[in-house]
Scaffold this motif. Structure first.
Motif, PDB file in Angstrom:
ATOM      1  N   SER A  25       0.880  -1.322   0.123  1.00 46.53           N
ATOM      2  CA  SER A  25      -0.072   0.097   0.048  1.00 46.53           C
ATOM      3  C   SER A  25       0.748   1.156  -0.117  1.00 46.53           C
ATOM      4  O   SER A  25       1.919   1.398   0.460  1.00 46.53           O
ATOM      5  CB  SER A  25      -0.797   0.012   1.261  1.00 46.53           C
ATOM      6  OG  SER A  25      -0.173  -0.090   2.458  1.00 46.53           O
ATOM      7  N   GLY A  26       0.540   2.586  -0.663  1.00 42.92           N
ATOM      8  CA  GLY A  26       1.136   3.656  -0.755  1.00 42.92           C
ATOM      9  C   GLY A  26       1.676   3.530  -2.338  1.00 42.92           C
ATOM     10  O   GLY A  26       1.523   2.844  -2.961  1.00 42.92           O
ATOM     11  N   SER A  27       2.461   4.569  -2.331  1.00 37.64           N
ATOM     12  CA  SER A  27       3.029   4.812  -3.727  1.00 37.64           C
ATOM     13  C   SER A  27       4.401   4.331  -3.801  1.00 37.64           C
ATOM     14  O   SER A  27       5.370   4.693  -3.361  1.00 37.64           O
ATOM     15  CB  SER A  27       3.366   6.446  -3.853  1.00 37.64           C
ATOM     16  OG  SER A  27       3.644   6.499  -5.192  1.00 37.64           O
ATOM     17  N   ILE A  28       4.488   3.054  -4.524  1.00 36.44           N
ATOM     18  CA  ILE A  28       5.758   2.336  -4.671  1.00 36.44           C
ATOM     19  C   ILE A  28       6.639   3.018  -5.662  1.00 36.44           C
ATOM     20  O   ILE A  28       6.071   3.706  -6.630  1.00 36.44           O
ATOM     21  CB  ILE A  28       5.393   0.985  -5.066  1.00 36.44           C
ATOM     22  CG1 ILE A  28       6.495  -0.140  -4.903  1.00 36.44           C
ATOM     23  CG2 ILE A  28       5.157   0.929  -6.561  1.00 36.44           C
ATOM     24  CD1 ILE A  28       6.611  -0.438  -3.421  1.00 36.44           C
ATOM     25  N   ASP A  29       8.046   3.060  -5.500  1.00 35.46           N
ATOM     26  CA  ASP A  29       8.877   3.294  -6.474  1.00 35.46           C
ATOM     27  C   ASP A  29       9.133   2.583  -7.709  1.00 35.46           C
ATOM     28  O   ASP A  29       9.929   1.493  -7.282  1.00 35.46           O
ATOM     29  CB  ASP A  29      10.223   4.002  -5.787  1.00 35.46           C
ATOM     30  CG  ASP A  29      11.218   4.598  -6.877  1.00 35.46           C
ATOM     31  OD1 ASP A  29      10.963   4.470  -7.797  1.00 35.46           O
ATOM     32  OD2 ASP A  29      12.004   5.254  -6.154  1.00 35.46           O
ATOM     33  N   SER A  30       8.379   2.598  -8.795  1.00 32.75           N
ATOM     34  CA  SER A  30       8.596   1.482  -9.711  1.00 32.75           C
ATOM     35  C   SER A  30       9.709   1.266 -10.289  1.00 32.75           C
ATOM     36  O   SER A  30      10.152   0.572 -11.290  1.00 32.75           O
ATOM     37  CB  SER A  30       7.445   1.606 -10.793  1.00 32.75           C
ATOM     38  OG  SER A  30       7.466   3.053 -11.521  1.00 32.75           O
ATOM     39  N   SER A  31      10.713   2.294 -10.019  1.00 32.19           N
ATOM     40  CA  SER A  31      12.105   2.449 -10.720  1.00 32.19           C
ATOM     41  C   SER A  31      12.920   1.309  -9.967  1.00 32.19           C
ATOM     42  O   SER A  31      14.223   1.038 -10.316  1.00 32.19           O
ATOM     43  CB  SER A  31      12.735   3.764 -10.737  1.00 32.19           C
ATOM     44  OG  SER A  31      13.019   4.226  -9.525  1.00 32.19           O
ATOM     45  N   LYS A  32      12.567   0.806  -8.726  1.00 31.02           N
ATOM     46  CA  LYS A  32      13.220   0.132  -7.911  1.00 31.02           C
ATOM     47  C   LYS A  32      12.884  -1.378  -7.968  1.00 31.02           C
ATOM     48  O   LYS A  32      11.975  -1.806  -8.110  1.00 31.02           O
ATOM     49  CB  LYS A  32      13.350   0.670  -6.260  1.00 31.02           C
ATOM     50  CG  LYS A  32      13.443   1.919  -6.215  1.00 31.02           C
ATOM     51  CD  LYS A  32      14.982   2.175  -6.439  1.00 31.02           C
ATOM     52  CE  LYS A  32      15.618   3.719  -5.840  1.00 31.02           C
ATOM     53  NZ  LYS A  32      14.781   4.855  -6.639  1.00 31.02           N
ATOM     54  N   ASN A  33      13.907  -2.283  -7.793  1.00 31.06           N
ATOM     55  CA  ASN A  33      13.682  -3.616  -7.660  1.00 31.06           C
ATOM     56  C   ASN A  33      12.996  -4.052  -6.249  1.00 31.06           C
ATOM     57  O   ASN A  33      13.369  -3.408  -5.376  1.00 31.06           O
ATOM     58  CB  ASN A  33      14.800  -4.561  -7.852  1.00 31.06           C
ATOM     59  CG  ASN A  33      15.575  -4.427  -9.331  1.00 31.06           C
ATOM     60  OD1 ASN A  33      14.843  -3.976 -10.270  1.00 31.06           O
ATOM     61  ND2 ASN A  33      16.711  -4.410  -9.283  1.00 31.06           N
ATOM     62  N   MET A  34      12.192  -5.072  -6.296  1.00 30.97           N
ATOM     63  CA  MET A  34      11.434  -5.431  -5.211  1.00 30.97           C
ATOM     64  C   MET A  34      12.243  -6.817  -4.759  1.00 30.97           C
ATOM     65  O   MET A  34      12.819  -7.667  -5.684  1.00 30.97           O
ATOM     66  CB  MET A  34      10.049  -5.626  -5.271  1.00 30.97           C
ATOM     67  CG  MET A  34       9.359  -4.279  -5.764  1.00 30.97           C
ATOM     68  SD  MET A  34       9.685  -2.988  -4.631  1.00 30.97           S
ATOM     69  CE  MET A  34       8.816  -3.511  -3.076  1.00 30.97           C
TER      70      MET A  34
END
Length: 115
Positions: A25-34
């Motif tokens: 939940s929240g605004s994930i930084d899609s430029s980062k790997n998870m």
């Protein structure tokens, strides 16, 4: 602020499977790997599966071929399919950014593999 809620853990016998989920939940930084991490009793938390920005995944040798990490298209949920579980897979499992300290840790979900 991003929050992670892990679920799906449990007690299974060696050789069985589990599927974990990680609700984001929240605004994930899609430029980062998870990543998926686990912490065995008495050991440090370790990263064992990384979901790359393009959706592909890489794995530590200990789980490669047995675990599959992916996410939904909306990037709001991550999954971890764990097959052929071994006692040494026991621990608390977490999701978070991979190798970057950008968000707090969730409570994790306990996985116990025992006969």
């Amino acid at each position: 602020q991003v929050y992670f809620v892990e679920s799906g853990g449990g007690l299974v016998q060696p050789g069985e499977s589990l599927r974990l989920s990680c609700k984001i939940s929240g605004s994930i930084d899609s430029s980062k790997n998870m990543g998926w991490y686990r912490q065995a009793p008495g050991k440090q938390r370790e990263l064992f599966a990384t979901i790359i920005r393009d959706g592909s995944a890489s794995y530590a040798a200990a789980v490669k071929g047995r675990f599959t990490a992916d996410r939904d298209n909306a990037k709001t949920t991550m999954y971890l399919q764990m097959d052929s579980l071994k006692p040494e897979d026991s621990g608390v499992y977490y999701c978070n950014y991979a190798n970057i300290n950008l968000a707090e840790w969730g409570q994790g979900t306990q996985v116990t593999v025992s006969a």
